[in-house]
Write a protein that holds these residues in place. Sequence first.
Motif, PDB file in Angstrom:
ATOM      1  N   ILE A 169       5.383  -1.407  -7.799  1.00  0.00           N
ATOM      2  CA  ILE A 169       7.152  -1.859  -6.616  1.00  0.00           C
ATOM      3  C   ILE A 169       6.911  -3.645  -6.780  1.00  0.00           C
ATOM      4  CG2 ILE A 169       8.854  -2.292  -6.000  1.00  0.00           C
ATOM      5  CD1 ILE A 169       8.842   0.872  -5.460  1.00  0.00           C
ATOM      6  N   GLN A 170       5.989  -3.621  -6.188  1.00  0.00           N
ATOM      7  CA  GLN A 170       5.278  -5.255  -5.710  1.00  0.00           C
ATOM      8  C   GLN A 170       4.933  -5.784  -7.051  1.00  0.00           C
ATOM      9  OE1 GLN A 170       2.186  -4.144  -2.551  1.00  0.00           O
ATOM     10  NE2 GLN A 170       3.449  -4.701  -1.159  1.00  0.00           N
ATOM     11  N   VAL A 171       4.004  -4.787  -7.567  1.00  0.00           N
ATOM     12  CA  VAL A 171       4.128  -5.745  -9.676  1.00  0.00           C
ATOM     13  C   VAL A 171       5.687  -6.229 -10.103  1.00  0.00           C
ATOM     14  CG1 VAL A 171       3.053  -5.348 -11.542  1.00  0.00           C
ATOM     15  CG2 VAL A 171       1.811  -4.810  -9.573  1.00  0.00           C
ATOM     16  N   ILE A 172       6.174  -4.796 -10.063  1.00  0.00           N
ATOM     17  CA  ILE A 172       7.617  -6.027 -11.001  1.00  0.00           C
ATOM     18  C   ILE A 172       8.330  -6.710  -9.929  1.00  0.00           C
ATOM     19  CG2 ILE A 172      10.292  -4.107 -10.814  1.00  0.00           C
ATOM     20  CD1 ILE A 172       8.463  -1.892 -11.226  1.00  0.00           C
ATOM     21  N   ALA A 173       8.152  -6.499  -8.826  1.00  0.00           N
ATOM     22  CA  ALA A 173       9.042  -7.695  -7.962  1.00  0.00           C
ATOM     23  C   ALA A 173       8.277  -9.441  -8.052  1.00  0.00           C
ATOM     24  CB  ALA A 173       9.122  -7.414  -6.908  1.00  0.00           C
ATOM     25  N   VAL A 174       6.922  -9.036  -8.417  1.00  0.00           N
ATOM     26  CA  VAL A 174       6.005 -10.496  -8.428  1.00  0.00           C
ATOM     27  C   VAL A 174       6.597 -11.355  -9.793  1.00  0.00           C
ATOM     28  CG1 VAL A 174       3.837 -11.027  -8.287  1.00  0.00           C
ATOM     29  CG2 VAL A 174       4.283  -9.802  -6.247  1.00  0.00           C
ATOM     30  N   LEU A 175       6.323 -10.146 -10.940  1.00  0.00           N
ATOM     31  CA  LEU A 175       6.415 -10.484 -12.014  1.00  0.00           C
ATOM     32  C   LEU A 175       7.531 -11.163 -12.355  1.00  0.00           C
ATOM     33  CD1 LEU A 175       4.451  -7.370 -14.104  1.00  0.00           C
ATOM     34  CD2 LEU A 175       3.525  -9.914 -13.263  1.00  0.00           C
ATOM     35  N   LEU A 176       8.590 -10.084 -11.654  1.00  0.00           N
ATOM     36  CA  LEU A 176      10.354 -10.759 -12.692  1.00  0.00           C
ATOM     37  C   LEU A 176      10.496 -12.208 -11.432  1.00  0.00           C
ATOM     38  CD1 LEU A 176      12.521  -7.100 -12.125  1.00  0.00           C
ATOM     39  CD2 LEU A 176      11.426  -8.592 -14.460  1.00  0.00           C
TER      40      LEU A 176
ATOM     41  N   SER B 145      11.873  10.682  -1.133  1.00  0.00           N
ATOM     42  CA  SER B 145      11.391   9.009  -0.133  1.00  0.00           C
ATOM     43  C   SER B 145       9.495   9.502   0.472  1.00  0.00           C
ATOM     44  CB  SER B 145      11.982   9.949   1.103  1.00  0.00           C
ATOM     45  OG  SER B 145      10.758   8.737   2.549  1.00  0.00           O
ATOM     46  N   ASP B 146       9.237  11.278   0.237  1.00  0.00           N
ATOM     47  CA  ASP B 146       7.602  10.583  -0.230  1.00  0.00           C
ATOM     48  C   ASP B 146       6.830   9.873  -0.439  1.00  0.00           C
ATOM     49  OD1 ASP B 146       8.035  11.781   2.470  1.00  0.00           O
ATOM     50  OD2 ASP B 146       7.554  13.903   1.718  1.00  0.00           O
ATOM     51  N   ASN B 147       7.682  10.213  -2.709  1.00  0.00           N
ATOM     52  CA  ASN B 147       7.040   9.584  -3.503  1.00  0.00           C
ATOM     53  C   ASN B 147       6.996   7.716  -2.874  1.00  0.00           C
ATOM     54  OD1 ASN B 147       6.378  11.699  -3.953  1.00  0.00           O
ATOM     55  ND2 ASN B 147       8.292  11.178  -6.019  1.00  0.00           N
ATOM     56  N   LEU B 148       7.837   7.470  -2.660  1.00  0.00           N
ATOM     57  CA  LEU B 148       8.922   6.276  -2.218  1.00  0.00           C
ATOM     58  C   LEU B 148       7.146   4.849  -1.226  1.00  0.00           C
ATOM     59  CD1 LEU B 148      12.630   5.413  -2.071  1.00  0.00           C
ATOM     60  CD2 LEU B 148      10.931   4.652  -3.935  1.00  0.00           C
ATOM     61  N   SER B 149       6.725   5.840  -0.222  1.00  0.00           N
ATOM     62  CA  SER B 149       6.089   5.420  -0.175  1.00  0.00           C
ATOM     63  C   SER B 149       4.601   6.354  -0.493  1.00  0.00           C
ATOM     64  CB  SER B 149       6.303   6.071   2.164  1.00  0.00           C
ATOM     65  OG  SER B 149       5.914   7.934   1.094  1.00  0.00           O
ATOM     66  N   HIS B 150       4.592   6.238  -0.843  1.00  0.00           N
ATOM     67  CA  HIS B 150       2.982   6.604  -1.700  1.00  0.00           C
ATOM     68  C   HIS B 150       2.258   5.117  -2.214  1.00  0.00           C
ATOM     69  CE1 HIS B 150      -0.085   8.131  -4.330  1.00  0.00           C
ATOM     70  NE2 HIS B 150       0.004   8.521  -3.415  1.00  0.00           N
TER      71      HIS B 150
ATOM     72  N   PHE C  11       6.896  -5.763   0.993  1.00  0.00           N
ATOM     73  CA  PHE C  11       5.187  -5.791   1.119  1.00  0.00           C
ATOM     74  C   PHE C  11       5.121  -5.221   2.691  1.00  0.00           C
ATOM     75  CE2 PHE C  11       6.573  -9.218  -1.016  1.00  0.00           C
ATOM     76  CZ  PHE C  11       5.756  -8.670  -2.557  1.00  0.00           C
ATOM     77  N   PRO C  12       5.158  -4.211   2.999  1.00  0.00           N
ATOM     78  CA  PRO C  12       4.360  -3.683   4.186  1.00  0.00           C
ATOM     79  C   PRO C  12       2.750  -3.379   4.291  1.00  0.00           C
ATOM     80  CG  PRO C  12       4.776  -1.526   2.648  1.00  0.00           C
ATOM     81  CD  PRO C  12       5.455  -2.570   1.500  1.00  0.00           C
ATOM     82  N   PRO C  13       2.645  -4.307   5.992  1.00  0.00           N
ATOM     83  CA  PRO C  13       1.032  -4.559   6.188  1.00  0.00           C
ATOM     84  C   PRO C  13       0.043  -3.811   5.340  1.00  0.00           C
ATOM     85  CG  PRO C  13       2.698  -4.444   7.961  1.00  0.00           C
ATOM     86  CD  PRO C  13       3.190  -4.110   6.986  1.00  0.00           C
ATOM     87  N   GLU C  14       0.473  -2.262   5.716  1.00  0.00           N
ATOM     88  CA  GLU C  14      -1.094  -1.143   5.239  1.00  0.00           C
ATOM     89  C   GLU C  14      -1.185  -1.371   3.860  1.00  0.00           C
ATOM     90  OE1 GLU C  14       3.159   1.220   5.446  1.00  0.00           O
ATOM     91  OE2 GLU C  14       1.803  -1.124   6.779  1.00  0.00           O
ATOM     92  N   SER C  15      -0.080  -2.620   2.673  1.00  0.00           N
ATOM     93  CA  SER C  15      -0.049  -2.404   1.546  1.00  0.00           C
ATOM     94  C   SER C  15      -1.154  -3.278   1.007  1.00  0.00           C
ATOM     95  CB  SER C  15       1.514  -1.833   0.773  1.00  0.00           C
ATOM     96  OG  SER C  15       1.467  -3.757   0.326  1.00  0.00           O
ATOM     97  N   LEU C  16      -1.105  -4.414   1.817  1.00  0.00           N
ATOM     98  CA  LEU C  16      -1.408  -5.838   1.116  1.00  0.00           C
ATOM     99  C   LEU C  16      -2.940  -5.896   0.777  1.00  0.00           C
ATOM    100  CD1 LEU C  16      -0.051  -8.176   3.708  1.00  0.00           C
ATOM    101  CD2 LEU C  16       0.495  -7.349   1.517  1.00  0.00           C
TER     102      LEU C  16
END
Length: 733
Positions: free
Chosen positions: A67-74, A55-60, A118-123
């Motif tokens: 993960i965003q890059v993977i979702a966007v590219l696909l 869980s900690d790794n997923l929130s890093h 897309f959590p707001p802090e990641s944008l």
Amino acid sequence: MQRSKKNYIIYVVMLLLFGGLIYFAIQSGNRFAHHSPSEITTEHTPFEMFCMFISDNLSHPLTILLIQVIAVLLTVRLFGFLFKYIGQPGVIGEIVAGIVLGPSLLGYFFPDAFLFLFPPESLTNLGLLSQIGLVLFMFVIGMELDFGVLKNKINETLVISHAGILVPFFLGVVSSFWIYEEYASSYTSFIPFALFIGISMSITAFPVLARIIQERNLTKTPVGILSIASAANDDVTAWCLLAVVIAIAKAGTFESALYSIGLTGIYILVMFTVVRPFLKKVGAVYASKEVINKSFVAFILLILIISATITEIIGIHALFGAFMAGVIMPPNMGFRKVMMEKVEDISLVFFLPLFFAFTGLRTEIGLINSPELWGVCLLLVTVAIVGKLGGCAIAARLVGESWKDSLMIGTMMNTRGLMELIALNIGYEMGVLPPSIFVILVIMALVTTFMTTPLLDLVERFFAHRDVKLFQKHKLLFCFGRPESGRNLLSVYSLLYGKKLKKKKVIGAHYTVGTDLNPINAEQYARESFLMLNRRAAELGVNVENRYRVTDKLVQEMIQLIRKEQPDMLLLGAGSKYKPEAMGIGTLSWLSLFRDKVDEVMAQVPCTVAVLISRRYHDGLSIGFVLGGMMDAFLFPYIEQIVENERMVHLYLFEADDEEFTLQTKQLLERHAAWLIVQPFAQVSELVPEDAERELLVMSHTVYTELAEDETLLELLPSMLIFRENKAEVNYE
């Protein structure tokens, strides 16, 4: 084997020895336990601790970004493919993919998944990464500009491109009077808002337009050249104008902006009078090199970053600096090609999709939640189309273009696409464009880009019945893959028609499969593909019209060309293992570009089709016609044309009871006895020559289908020319 065993034993002993020593060392370290600040205690089970760890790794932040890059590219690749499939530029699908991933769709229907992805802090990270991609992309756009084209068409392009800026800019500023007070007065002052509405109406998407022209085979046509030159001129002017608008918007007043505009003028002067001449000298060193070393690439990228940084500091945005850095690169196309190959793929494939996603996150279509806002949307879309398409079309007509070409130029200049999104994002980040107006302008960019391809088709269809078609010349068409195949196919036409070929219209078509080809690379591929063909045409004194197109729908494009041109004959090349579809074999030539395509084309076109099966085909081969009866009588005119050119022809006549065929053959022999040698045959094996590399066999598709049943015999036969008779029952659509 013994040595391998020995190595395994050494490896196992090494693991046991040093594993034991490491364990002993760690156990010995327990003596320092009393130095620990506090004893680590936990009430969680090992599995619960593992879950917490995941869980900690997923929130890093890095994990979220990846993960965003993977979702966007696909998503982007999927939508790009779907939109190409329906005949739209792939960039439209990529833009739509960004909107799908944003709050308009994913956020609306699956809010939890949207917040996880897309959590707001990641944008912030996603935004910065997309900006880097835009800097690289604008650098490529700058390098794509060909000042040679601008100089050649400077008079016409100035009128067309600047009409395409001034008219929509004026209409956009006027439109802002009805919009500003209600929707933007609480965000910004009127002047910056009006200027950004004006500039958003004026932009043309040069990259999208260039690829549309390339895909429609208009690159070498007058309308294509004029459109490219006008779009390039528009691009340069619009980005300079955007720099001024940004300076005014940031400064607040025009007087304050004069300082930024003055610095911009000095910057441009230095780039063109100091940096460009220096790079030209440096580029000359690498003009003949296929590979540029890493140090020089680093130097070029450093100039790009410095240029982008300077323009960001003086207040006209980093993207203008990146664009200018591309413009001043050495004019040598070889140098630019190598640099673009290094930069373009990573910017288009990796970074730009992130920009589309970032734009989509800002595009919440739900903000247009009233009839009044939809009315504003309709107003701005109409203003954009009327101003850009109408302004450019009328300007093109005034400089002497036909109405058809004028409307095509206006339609292509009305394409906005990615360049529009870049300008809109700048306005949004500066707080000049409110969220609702930003969404409306994104919709406008999508509509004006989406309408380009169908509107071009409509213009061509509307004027098609008004075009006077001249049929004085017979039309011959051939499609080829490899350059030597193009040369051979032209030689076949020369064999069939001799000196009469000069009186016929000959069209040679070559296709590059794929749609992501850079225009500069496409031009080079076209030149190389037609080189051998054009040399052969010059030797024969024949004018061959070159048709080049980049497509991912090879068969459809070929059939469309054939139906449009309505040729008297189509000539295709196939590999040595071509087998007709009639035999029920699904695979055709594995050597040919048209693998699995020859029969598909043949089945859908009505004209006479000839297929050259090349087995080291070359000029000067002896010629033999295999005739199986009246079904092959349509080949008699070709025999007569060849013997009229004083070429000996062997007639391989299958022994059959066919009185009409025997009579026509006898009449043919009487007319051309000196040039015809009759060789009756009863067994197919009699067709096998002593030297397969010195003969060309000509036969009907029906006869070849029967011969192909014996694969062993087929491999012994020489080069063959297979004719499929004109299908009179099929009509052109």
